[in-house]
Every structure is written in C-alpha cells, then in structure tokens.
Scaffold this motif. Structure first.
Motif, short mmCIF file in Angstrom:
data_model
loop_
_atom_site.label_atom_id
_atom_site.label_comp_id
_atom_site.label_asym_id
_atom_site.label_seq_id
_atom_site.Cartn_x
_atom_site.Cartn_y
_atom_site.Cartn_z
N ILE B 85 0.85 -1.20 0.00
CA ILE B 85 0.00 0.00 0.00
C ILE B 85 0.88 1.24 0.00
O ILE B 85 1.80 1.34 0.80
N ARG B 86 0.59 2.16 -0.90
CA ARG B 86 1.19 3.50 -0.83
C ARG B 86 0.05 4.41 -0.35
O ARG B 86 -1.02 4.39 -0.93
N ILE B 87 0.30 5.16 0.69
CA ILE B 87 -0.78 5.99 1.22
C ILE B 87 -0.23 7.35 1.66
O ILE B 87 0.79 7.42 2.34
N GLY B 88 -0.89 8.40 1.21
CA GLY B 88 -0.40 9.73 1.50
C GLY B 88 -1.48 10.62 2.10
O GLY B 88 -2.67 10.46 1.83
N THR B 89 -1.03 11.55 2.95
CA THR B 89 -1.94 12.55 3.53
C THR B 89 -1.24 13.91 3.47
O THR B 89 -0.02 13.97 3.42
N ARG B 90 -2.02 14.97 3.47
CA ARG B 90 -1.41 16.30 3.52
C ARG B 90 -2.30 17.27 4.27
O ARG B 90 -3.53 17.15 4.25
N THR B 91 -1.68 18.22 4.92
CA THR B 91 -2.43 19.20 5.70
C THR B 91 -2.27 20.60 5.13
O THR B 91 -2.83 21.55 5.64
N ASP B 92 -1.47 20.72 4.06
CA ASP B 92 -1.24 22.05 3.49
C ASP B 92 -2.36 22.50 2.58
O ASP B 92 -2.46 23.67 2.24
N LYS B 93 -3.17 21.56 2.12
CA LYS B 93 -4.32 21.97 1.32
C LYS B 93 -5.44 20.95 1.41
O LYS B 93 -5.20 19.77 1.66
N GLU B 94 -6.62 21.44 1.23
CA GLU B 94 -7.83 20.63 1.25
C GLU B 94 -7.90 19.84 -0.06
O GLU B 94 -7.65 20.39 -1.12
N ILE B 95 -8.21 18.56 0.00
CA ILE B 95 -8.41 17.80 -1.24
C ILE B 95 -9.90 17.49 -1.37
O ILE B 95 -10.48 16.86 -0.49
N ALA B 96 -10.52 17.98 -2.44
CA ALA B 96 -11.93 17.69 -2.64
C ALA B 96 -12.08 16.18 -2.85
O ALA B 96 -11.28 15.56 -3.56
N ALA B 97 -13.07 15.59 -2.22
CA ALA B 97 -13.26 14.14 -2.27
C ALA B 97 -13.19 13.61 -3.70
O ALA B 97 -13.88 14.12 -4.59
#
Lengths: 119, 119, 119, 119
Positions: B85-97
């Motif tokens: 699994i490659r899984i990423g998160t970020r808090t610098d910008k909102e990602i529209a679903a």
C-alpha cells in the motif's frame, strides 16, 4: 527444480513512485514531470497514474531508467529521494514487449465483463 | 509546529497492489476481479491500473476496504495474501473528495503541456 | 473457495516506511522518533529497522496506528506524508500474537542453519 | 539547480521484499533462504528482518542483486515473483559504504535516548 534463468533474460513488469524529500515545499509535480522526460527518452513503455508510473522492459533497463530519474531529480535540486518500486517477473509465459501491465489490467476487465454478461 | 491533526480527519490518497500467495497457479486475475467488486460496493473512488489500484477516502475507510479485499480473496481460496500500500496525507491543502489521485496526475500533465507550448 | 473470513478477524503482519515531505531538510529522524512513541503507546509489537518498522496485530489496529503516526508527524510540522505499507494475512495457520514477523525471520534462519549443518 | 548527478555514482540504500507466486503452498521460507545465499555471494551489506531485507550499495549493483534473487527463485521453481523495493539516494551527504541503513536506525535511537535522558 528445472532449468535456470539468468537475470539478464528477465522481462520486468514494474511500477514506481518517486518521492523527493527535503524540498521545502510539499508539491512535487515539477520533479515528476522531469521523470516523465527521462522515461520518454528511455524508449521503454510507461504510463503515469495517480500514485506512480507503470513501466516495463528488460530487468536491467527498467532499473537503469529509475536510477536515471533519481539522478535527474537530484539535478533539479532535491537533496534526497525515496522511491517505492513494485517489480514482477514470470517464467510461465512469454510477455510480448510492452504488453505486461496492460495485459494484466485487460485480463481483470475481461473477467468482470464475462461475469456481467452471465448475470 | 502548530495545531494537531486527528487520524480520523485525515483524507488518504492511496494505491494498493494485492498479491495472493500459495494459489497453485501464477495467474491472479480472478482474485483481482473479486477486489474490484469489493471496491465498487465501498463507494470510494478507485481506478485500476496495470500494477495496482488507485483508491482514496477517509483514512479509516481506505484501510477498511483494503482489509475487506483481503477477506474476500481469502474467501476465494487464497491461503495467504501480501499487499503493498502507498498511502499519502497532507495538511497544506484541502483535497476535494475523489480528486486526490487524479489531481496529482493532472498537475504533472499541465506542467508538461506548459513546457511543450513554451518550447 | 470454502468458508468466509471477516476483515475484523484478520491478523495482520506488516511493515511500514513513513516519509515526511516538504520539510525543507532531508533528515527525518525527528519525525520517525515521534512515530516510535506513537507505536509504543499502541501496545502493538513493533521493531524498527534501517528502512521501516515491523508491526503486527489485528488489521484495524495496525491501520489505525499507522494513521496515528501520520497525525503525529503532521503535528510535528510535516505538511505532507507518503507511506509505504507491506501488509500480509493468512488463513492457513494461526499466528500467535506478536510472533508473525519474528517467526518468518526465524524460519529462514532455520533453513539456512540446517543446510550449513548438512554441508 | 546546480550540479548534475550521474546514476552510476548514486549510492542506494534499499530494502526489498520478494514474494514468490503460484507456488502451490503459502510458505516461502525456502525461497527466501535461496535469496540469502545470492545476497551473501554479492558482497553487498544486507540484513534480513521480518518483512524484507535491508540492502545497500551502488545503484546498479543493488538492482542487479535483486534481479539475481529473482533468477534464483525462478530456478527454485517459482513461476512468478512480485517484489516490493524501497530505494533511496541522497546528495546532501556522503554515506560511508555499509552505513546507510544502520545509520538511519541509529539516528532515531539517539534522538529517543536523548529525549529519555532529558525527561
């Protein structure tokens, strides 16, 4: 068990996701675009998707091109890079050049289509 | 270092490659087709490619669905499964679903298109 | 083909490598040390190595803890994180809690020791 | 930005997990033991853990050895193999041969030890 295989004969079907580190900004599109150019110059079949790039060819060439991507991304200023590579080989059947990743996807689609027809 | 983040708020942009083991035959298309059905039932945005499947949604839901794929593939007879699994998160910008993986790919394509125009 | 398995019953033997992005500096030791604390609090068996961390437990708990690591690393200031997870399950044998990764390593060591003795 | 890097100069710090497919039985210890022998013959520093093997050296050599493991495991009878490789390079500092993976682990341990002392 059976006949031996040489690494240099192996056809590799792969996918890789390159991550520039220590770049000061979270966006990495510019670096990935640079990889795209390296891949094009390589002549190997490849296709980018949302979380990596499908790539295939003789084992050594596939590895060489991913290393060339690292060199290019370092050249763009990234001090550190971490890449995840998925790479597969098989000896049970011949894979026609350039059809490895595509063939896997098509087979799943065919199975799903067949089941839908049956239902 | 700033404000804290909760896991339950994290939007995950992911990709996974599930590998059935000990199946007696090298082909795995039937198992992957089964995963496709699990993914469809989940309601999460996903897209298969040659060496895995793009998938995104809230962290816990993404992990839950991949676990459901394992359960389904075990149900099909595979005694062992290994998934990457490659899984990423970020808090610098909102990602529209539903736009996370697609957005990354489009940004690279835009950079490449811009450079071509300039040349 | 046989009896079904539920995701919630699955025991996951895993390994993950978390990569902070956009941090401005290539070193990530401070962030990984933060993950170490999250893992300790989780109560799940884990062991760090040079390129990731072995981790195991019930599927949902393993995924939850890795998500908690993401939340903690975002809390430390990393705007983006990309993690690679290897995760395996099996239904052919029971794995005693905490023995999954260790057991795999020991089995390889036993095979190698047996061969050395024989030679 | 700045000076270019050649792939052939890159020192790679890596980890890989090789998965034999279509073997008819879920256990893979015998195949992994075979890889151990290939790694020993390579002369590159490596260390097995519960879900893979740390490995490092010049980029091309690291890739070559993993390919040799594929060839050896095919030679043992596995018709298909899927491997996950994590591979990293950096240009911000020199890594003394054989200290890449170890150094990363030690740095995290030092940070944790320092914090414990402070508390």
């Amino acid at each position: 068990m059976s006949k031996s295989t040489e690494r240099t004969e192996l056809y590799a079907v792969a996918d890789f996701c390159l991550i520039p580190m220590g770049t000061g900004e979270p966006s990495v599109g510019e670096y990935i675009a640079e990889c795209h150019k390296v891949l094009e110059r390589s002549g190997l079949p490849f296709e980018m998707h949302g979380y990596g790039t499908n790539l295939e060819g003789p084992w050594d060439q596939v590895c060489k091109v991913i290393g060339d991507c690292h060199a290019a991304v370092h050249g763009q200023g990234a001090p550190r890079i971490a890449t995840d590579i998925r790479i597969g080989t098989r000896t049970d059947k011949e894979i026609a050049a350039g059809t490895g990743n595509d063939g896997k996807l098509k087979r799943v689609q065919e199975i799903l289509a067949r089941e839908t027809t049956r239902a």
